[in-house]
Design a protein around this motif. Structure first.
Motif, PDB file in Angstrom:
ATOM      1  N   GLY A 170      -0.348   5.775   2.563  1.00 21.21           N
ATOM      2  CA  GLY A 170      -0.732   4.525   1.914  1.00 21.21           C
ATOM      3  C   GLY A 170      -1.030   3.434   2.918  1.00 21.21           C
ATOM      4  O   GLY A 170      -2.021   2.694   2.784  1.00 21.21           O
ATOM      5  N   GLN A 171      -0.188   3.313   3.946  1.00 22.71           N
ATOM      6  CA  GLN A 171      -0.447   2.293   4.968  1.00 22.71           C
ATOM      7  C   GLN A 171      -1.747   2.582   5.717  1.00 22.71           C
ATOM      8  O   GLN A 171      -2.408   1.658   6.212  1.00 22.71           O
ATOM      9  CB  GLN A 171       0.702   2.204   5.981  1.00 22.71           C
ATOM     10  N   GLY A 172      -2.110   3.846   5.787  1.00 21.81           N
ATOM     11  CA  GLY A 172      -3.344   4.218   6.473  1.00 21.81           C
ATOM     12  C   GLY A 172      -4.589   3.641   5.843  1.00 21.81           C
ATOM     13  O   GLY A 172      -5.649   3.567   6.493  1.00 21.81           O
ATOM     14  N   THR A 173      -4.496   3.213   4.578  1.00 20.76           N
ATOM     15  CA  THR A 173      -5.672   2.625   3.937  1.00 20.76           C
ATOM     16  C   THR A 173      -6.072   1.306   4.592  1.00 20.76           C
ATOM     17  O   THR A 173      -7.222   0.878   4.457  1.00 20.76           O
ATOM     18  CB  THR A 173      -5.445   2.422   2.429  1.00 20.76           C
ATOM     19  N   VAL A 174      -5.162   0.670   5.314  1.00 21.01           N
ATOM     20  CA  VAL A 174      -5.535  -0.518   6.096  1.00 21.01           C
ATOM     21  C   VAL A 174      -6.575  -0.126   7.148  1.00 21.01           C
ATOM     22  O   VAL A 174      -7.629  -0.756   7.284  1.00 21.01           O
ATOM     23  CB  VAL A 174      -4.308  -1.154   6.776  1.00 21.01           C
ATOM     24  N   GLY A 175      -6.281   0.922   7.902  1.00 22.09           N
ATOM     25  CA  GLY A 175      -7.220   1.391   8.914  1.00 22.09           C
ATOM     26  C   GLY A 175      -8.517   1.893   8.312  1.00 22.09           C
ATOM     27  O   GLY A 175      -9.605   1.672   8.871  1.00 22.09           O
ATOM     28  N   ARG A 176      -8.416   2.559   7.188  1.00 18.68           N
ATOM     29  CA  ARG A 176      -9.611   3.070   6.503  1.00 18.68           C
ATOM     30  C   ARG A 176     -10.553   1.930   6.137  1.00 18.68           C
ATOM     31  O   ARG A 176     -11.774   2.041   6.313  1.00 18.68           O
ATOM     32  CB  ARG A 176      -9.168   3.837   5.253  1.00 18.68           C
ATOM     33  N   ARG A 214       0.814  -1.211   0.000  1.00 22.07           N
ATOM     34  CA  ARG A 214       0.000   0.000   0.000  1.00 22.07           C
ATOM     35  C   ARG A 214       0.856   1.275   0.000  1.00 22.07           C
ATOM     36  O   ARG A 214       0.672   2.164  -0.840  1.00 22.07           O
ATOM     37  CB  ARG A 214      -0.931  -0.015   1.210  1.00 22.07           C
ATOM     38  N   GLY A 215       1.761   1.367   0.956  1.00 18.62           N
ATOM     39  CA  GLY A 215       2.611   2.551   1.025  1.00 18.62           C
ATOM     40  C   GLY A 215       3.547   2.651  -0.162  1.00 18.62           C
ATOM     41  O   GLY A 215       3.790   3.751  -0.682  1.00 18.62           O
ATOM     42  N   ALA A 216       4.079   1.504  -0.599  1.00 21.45           N
ATOM     43  CA  ALA A 216       4.969   1.505  -1.754  1.00 21.45           C
ATOM     44  C   ALA A 216       4.233   1.987  -2.997  1.00 21.45           C
ATOM     45  O   ALA A 216       4.746   2.813  -3.767  1.00 21.45           O
ATOM     46  CB  ALA A 216       5.529   0.102  -1.975  1.00 21.45           C
TER      47      ALA A 216
END
Length: 327
Positions: free
Chosen positions: A158-164, A61-63
């Motif tokens: 990008g990693q925040g989309t996991v929480g979203r 995601r972050g990448a």
């Protein structure tokens, strides 16, 4: 208010989610793990299945957010493996050169997969600090763009989309358990949860609990190199971007031992979930904390076990790093 906190917010996570659509999977919440002896309507734990993500971990995601936003032709990173795998998998179809710097103790299977995907690798002695320092030097010397594994605004968003996704799929979630290494995933979840009442709990391996020590000291603290079985969580100090976000939003931090991590790996395996030790750390924290009621989610952050990596290598570069089940 810090610069990172002033410039990053839930809107950046929303923008990342839109940008990376088509590059990442919206991973499922797997059925819960009720604690032994609990009432049926008592504590229930769902698993956010990032081990099913393309490249076998949440790092995709972050990448993806960084690669697609920056438009760089050459990228350098320091990684324990999964971030490098994600970047290499993304870069090849786009004609981007990726160089991944890895510290001593990095998984040989992860190094092999990065190379199979077309990435270049550099190994250095020492720990995460030496690895990241060498990556910065290479970027300066070559003119490549540095995309750290966690300490970058686009990576954190990008990693925040996991929480979203968790909060969209299970809005009644009371607690989210998040593994913490460099802090990119934990900071991202904190961003996604900024305006939500959910409790965010970071989980670190004992001995490399750099965020707990830093928050206690009131400033970033560097810890010695660690040899925890959770090889993806051996970061030695908080990043400049994740630290203030975590400091101002995280509700608690838990440290877990290697024996607790391995017990969580075994429990997941019995449930049909193949997670690497780093991927089971959040579950270990949830089991240590326990709950008397309410819904909780533990993020299974990666499934790049040695067996999964060898399977990906055997499948060839076209499908390598495709995600668990094929991760």
């Amino acid at each position: 208010m810090t610069a990172a906190l002033a410039t990053l917010g839930p809107a950046d996570v929303d923008a990342a989610a839109e940008r990376i659509t088509g590059q990442v999977r919206h991973t499922p919440l797997l059925p819960g793990l009720p604690a032994p002896g609990r009432r049926r309507n008592g504590w229930g734990l769902l698993l956010k299945a990032e081990h099913l993500q393309h490249s076998g971990s949440f790092k995709m995601r972050g990448a993806a957010n960084a690669v697609l936003a920056l438009g760089a032709r050459e990228i350098v990173t320091g990684s324990s493996g999964n971030h490098g795998i994600a970047l290499a998998r993304l870069a090849a179809p786009l004609g981007i050169r990726v160089t991944v710097v890895l510290a001593g103790g990095a998984s040989p299977a992860k190094i092999s997969l990065i190379r199979a995907l077309g990435g270049h690798t550099v190994s250095v002695p020492g720990g995460a600090a030496e690895r990241d320092g060498r990556a910065r030097e290479l970027a300066q010397d070559t003119g490549a763009v540095l995309v750290p594994s966690s300490d970058h605004e686009l990576v954190v968003a990008g990693q925040g989309t996991v929480g979203r996704e968790i909060l969209a799929d299970a809005p009644d979630t009371e607690t989210v358990y998040v593994p913490a290494g460099g802090g990119g995933l934990l900071a991202g979840v904190c961003l996604a949860a900024r305006n939500h009442p959910v409790r965010v709990v970071g989980v670190e391996p004992a001995g490399t609990d750099r965020y707990a020590r830093s928050l206690a000291a009131g400033r970033p603290v560097r810890v010695p190199p660690g040899d925890t079985v959770a090889d993806g969580l051996r970061g030695q100090q908080p990043g400049a971007v994740p630290y203030p976000i975590i400091r101002d939003r995280v509700d608690a931090l838990i440290a877990v031992s290697d024996s607790e991590i391995l017990a969580a790996v075994a429990l997941l395996r019995r449930r049909g979930v193949e997670a690497e030790p780093s991927g089971a750390v959040a579950l270990a924290g949830a089991l240590r904390a326990g709950r008397d009621g309410g819904r909780a989610v533990a993020i299974v952050s990666g499934g790049n076990t040695t067996a999964a990596l060898h399977a990906a290598l055997a499948a060839g570069p076209r499908t390598a790093g495709a995600g668990a089940g094929a991760s």
